[in-house]
Write a protein that holds these residues in place. Structure first.
Motif, PDB file in Angstrom:
ATOM      1  N   SER A  67     -35.172  26.387   0.423  1.00  9.45           N
ATOM      2  CA  SER A  67     -35.681  25.481   1.454  1.00  9.45           C
ATOM      3  C   SER A  67     -34.651  25.342   2.582  1.00  9.45           C
ATOM      4  CB  SER A  67     -35.962  24.102   0.845  1.00  9.45           C
ATOM      5  OG  SER A  67     -34.734  23.484   0.481  1.00  9.45           O
ATOM      6  N   PRO A  68     -35.088  24.846   3.765  1.00 15.05           N
ATOM      7  CA  PRO A  68     -34.134  24.606   4.849  1.00 15.05           C
ATOM      8  C   PRO A  68     -33.057  23.596   4.463  1.00 15.05           C
ATOM      9  CG  PRO A  68     -36.397  24.500   5.654  1.00 15.05           C
ATOM     10  CD  PRO A  68     -36.474  24.560   4.162  1.00 15.05           C
ATOM     11  N   ASP A  69     -33.371  22.710   3.525  1.00 17.26           N
ATOM     12  CA  ASP A  69     -32.392  21.710   3.096  1.00 17.26           C
ATOM     13  C   ASP A  69     -31.091  22.382   2.658  1.00 17.26           C
ATOM     14  OD1 ASP A  69     -35.047  20.819   3.019  1.00 17.26           O
ATOM     15  OD2 ASP A  69     -34.544  19.144   1.721  1.00 17.26           O
ATOM     16  N   TYR A  70     -31.234  23.506   1.960  1.00 21.52           N
ATOM     17  CA  TYR A  70     -30.037  24.187   1.467  1.00 21.52           C
ATOM     18  C   TYR A  70     -29.582  25.282   2.420  1.00 21.52           C
ATOM     19  CZ  TYR A  70     -26.704  26.350  -1.664  1.00 21.52           C
ATOM     20  OH  TYR A  70     -25.539  26.852  -2.206  1.00 21.52           O
ATOM     21  N   LYS A  94     -27.492  21.296   1.187  1.00 28.15           N
ATOM     22  CA  LYS A  94     -27.664  20.241   0.204  1.00 28.15           C
ATOM     23  C   LYS A  94     -29.137  20.139  -0.162  1.00 28.15           C
ATOM     24  CE  LYS A  94     -28.182  16.426   3.509  1.00 28.15           C
ATOM     25  NZ  LYS A  94     -27.675  15.089   3.925  1.00 28.15           N
ATOM     26  N   VAL A  95     -29.383  19.568  -1.335  1.00 25.36           N
ATOM     27  CA  VAL A  95     -30.757  19.330  -1.771  1.00 25.36           C
ATOM     28  C   VAL A  95     -30.903  17.865  -2.139  1.00 25.36           C
ATOM     29  CG1 VAL A  95     -31.198  21.680  -2.586  1.00 25.36           C
ATOM     30  CG2 VAL A  95     -30.174  20.007  -4.143  1.00 25.36           C
ATOM     31  N   GLY A 135     -37.603  20.711  -8.746  1.00 22.99           N
ATOM     32  CA  GLY A 135     -36.570  21.676  -8.381  1.00 22.99           C
ATOM     33  C   GLY A 135     -37.035  23.110  -8.258  1.00 22.99           C
ATOM     34  N   ASN A 136     -38.103  23.467  -8.957  1.00 22.15           N
ATOM     35  CA  ASN A 136     -38.573  24.855  -8.904  1.00 22.15           C
ATOM     36  C   ASN A 136     -40.084  24.883  -8.703  1.00 22.15           C
ATOM     37  OD1 ASN A 136     -38.002  27.595  -8.874  1.00 22.15           O
ATOM     38  ND2 ASN A 136     -38.223  27.846 -11.074  1.00 22.15           N
ATOM     39  N   LEU A 137     -40.563  24.028  -7.800  1.00 16.44           N
ATOM     40  CA  LEU A 137     -41.994  23.873  -7.565  1.00 16.44           C
ATOM     41  C   LEU A 137     -42.521  24.993  -6.680  1.00 16.44           C
ATOM     42  CD1 LEU A 137     -44.528  22.119  -7.926  1.00 16.44           C
ATOM     43  CD2 LEU A 137     -43.843  20.871  -5.865  1.00 16.44           C
TER      44      LEU A 137
END
Length: 613
Positions: A504-507, A512-513, A464-466
């Motif tokens: 990220s582009p996901d969010y 959403k992630v 989650g926080n990589l």
């Protein structure tokens, strides 16, 4: 009548005090908002700095308070630039610590010499440049820590630094300071002057430090360096007892012995005074920050440490709970007595290094945004973390629980984070980042993620926080993942603001992630390692660094992948270069903006393992 006058006087004083506090709070808010306006890109990173909310409410990023008085500003790693409004800072009367570490400020050093009461000035990893006036520090008599490393300062080291009686830590490494080293009379505890252009002999008072503190200054000589000074050197300074051989005091051993004895007696008196004062405080509260950087953050000790808790048994509320005893056991009292320093401050909280008397160094992360879970659930999560056994996962040693905040305690890694080794200290460790070492780091990260995806397989974000600041390196460059699996523990609004997965582009595009979001973050790190560039994706506003996603996609579409490789890796064999290109292709497959077109974690790990040296 006298009683009435006394009552009126008491009411008047109370009203005056209340009004004073109100005005003080208003002044602090206005000063910080003017400071924010002096930055050119603070709207995102300092979005929590808003009117009508007290800076000491706990929501303002980087603001440290004690009794509603601002005592510290830790504005590190926020991508800030522009002009720093020192006048606004001078209006914050309680300010004692100031940190602008790892930002993008440039130009001459701001007029921090107008802040006469600050105790710590931390400006590491910016673009400040030019000479510093010789008398710059003359009026900063409270300074204990001065960190100006990794900038572009030139000219002589300011002589006024030698006049700071309380100075304990001085870090000027990775600048362009020139000329001789001035004679420091203080009892410095930490010093680094390496990677400058200093010349001449090292003063005897500094000979106690390691040679690394003076390395990469080719014209320096004298202990602790192996290079001896020659009498003919234009910078050679005769020892004081050679200046006037006829001076009976300069050559008198008796005089020297007397001076040493007097200093020893004075030191003993000071030590006893400080010791008694600390013993009085210890019974009342745990001061996590007072010795860490003169900012006081209280964590009250509800009950004294019990023997059962020190042996790993159930700890009382207010104590430290051990979840992994591989480095021994310790309690709050051990932490209170530790020599400590501030490492950084972020959205999730402040981070400190504490060196305990038994030689163990730990990192204490203060987490303020985990209020949605109770103690039993938090304890269960911490104990699950403590049972992890994997060489690429940083395992917590202990925790401290309070409703308002939690302390998360892990082992300290001297080499620091991958971010620091890649971008912050190129002169010391960057030369060791050969292709085999970089591939070792990538494979270690992948193996750690593989473990997390098994251990936390039900989580949407097993990490989650990589990002590279959350990859620590041991002395053998074996990576250890930190800040993993925090998503279920954090307040939702904070997750969005603090965790890299939500950048990220996901969010940002799909709101959403998923587990593939960690794959995107892995791709950023892979490309950061192979290119040696700092990704702009780490900044909230995208300013600063290199847009590594756009750069890689463009290079691949134009058939110029080889131009992505860090120039320091270009001298390898063709076989190695082919393997580097293969790793770039894996990284590119991980950063596809559409999660459906992105490879999954299992496939990414398999491909990484196939890459050879």
């Amino acid at each position: 009548m006298a009683a009435v006058r006394l009552l009126l006087l008491s009411l008047s004083l109370s009203l005056s005090l209340s009004l004073s506090l109100s005005l003080s709070s208003s002044t602090q808010t206005g000063s910080l908002l003017r400071l924010k306006q002096s930055f050119t890109n603070s709207n995102n990173s300092l979005a929590s700095w808003i009117p009508n909310v007290s800076p000491c409410s706990g929501t303002w990023v980087g603001v440290i308070c004690f009794n509603n008085i601002i005592t510290g500003l830790h504005l590190s790693d926020l991508g800030l630039s522009g002009q720093i409004d020192v006048h606004a800072l001078s209006e914050i009367r309680g300010l004692r610590t100031l940190s602008f570490v790892n930002n993008s400020f440039s130009g001459p050093i701001p007029e921090f010499n107008k802040l006469g009461t600050i105790k710590s000035l931390l400006l590491t990893q910016n673009q400040f440049s030019g000479p510093i006036p010789s008398d710059f520090f003359s009026h900063l008599n409270s300074l204990k820590k001065v960190w100006l490393s990794a900038n572009k300062f030139t000219g002589n080291i300011p002589d006024s630094l030698t006049q700071l009686d309380l100075l304990k830590e001085l870090h000027l490494e990775f600048n362009e300071f020139s000329g001789p080293i001035p004679r420091f009379k203080q009892d410095l505890k930490s010093l680094d002057l390496s990677n400058n252009k200093l010349v001449g002999p090292i003063p005897e008072s500094l000979a106690k430090f390691n040679a690394n503190s003076f390395s990469e200054n080719l014209a320096l000589c004298g202990k602790p360096l192996e290079k001896e000074c020659e009498d003919s050197s234009p910078y050679y300074v005769l020892p004081s007892n050679e200046v006037n051989k006829n001076n009976e005091y300069g050559s008198s051993w008796a005089f020297k012995v007397i001076v040493i004895l007097v200093l020893a007696v004075v030191a003993a008196i000071i030590f006893l005074f400080v010791q008694r004062r600390e013993e009085k405080v210890v019974g009342e509260k745990l001061s996590v920050v007072n010795r860490m950087q003169e900012e006081v953050v209280e964590v009250k000790v509800v009950k004294p440490i019990k023997e059962s808790s020190r042996k790993g048994g159930a700890a009382s509320r207010g104590d430290i709970v051990m979840v992994n005893e591989k480095r021994g056991v310790f309690g709050l009292q051990d932490m209170m007595k530790a020599a400590a320093e501030v490492l950084g401050n972020g959205v999730l909280g402040s981070t400190y290094k504490a060196a305990m008397a038994n030689g163990l160094c730990v990192v204490v992360k203060r987490m303020r945004e985990m209020n949605k879970i109770g103690k039993d659930v938090f304890d269960a999560e911490m104990r699950q973390f403590g049972r992890i056994t994997h060489c690429n996962i940083l395992i917590p040693l202990a925790y401290h629980y309070r409703r308002e905040e939690k302390l998360f305690i892990t082992e300290y890694m001297p080499k620091g984070s991958l971010l620091y080794v890649l971008h912050g200290d190129r002169g010391t460790w960057h030369a060791e980042l050969t292709w085999p070492t970089r591939l070792k780091i990538v494979k270690g990260i992948a193996r750690g993620l593989g473990f997390l995806y098994t251990e936390f397989s039900t989580y949407d974000l097993p990490h989650g926080n990589l990002k590279s600041s959350n990859v620590l390196l041991n002395n053998d460059y074996e990576p250890l993942l930190s800040d993993y699996a925090f998503h279920p523990l954090l307040n939702p609004s904070v997750s969005v603001q603090a965790m890299f997965a939500f950048k990220s582009p996901d969010y940002t595009q799909y709101q959403k992630v998923s587990q593939k979001t960690d794959v995107y973050c892995l791709g950023i790190i892979i490309l950061e390692i192979i290119t040696g560039k700092f990704p702009s994706q780490y900044h909230s506003n995208g300013k600063g660094g290199t847009d590594i996603v756009q750069w890689v996609h463009t290079a691949i579409s134009e058939g110029k992948e080889a131009e992505l490789i860090d120039p320091e890796l270009q001298n390898n064999t063709n076989d190695s270069l082919n393997q580097m290109l293969k790793l770039i292709q894996i990284g590119a497959a991980c950063i596809e903006s559409n999660p459906d077109q992105r490879i999954n974690m299992k496939e990414a790990i398999r491909k990484i393992e196939e890459v050879q040296v």
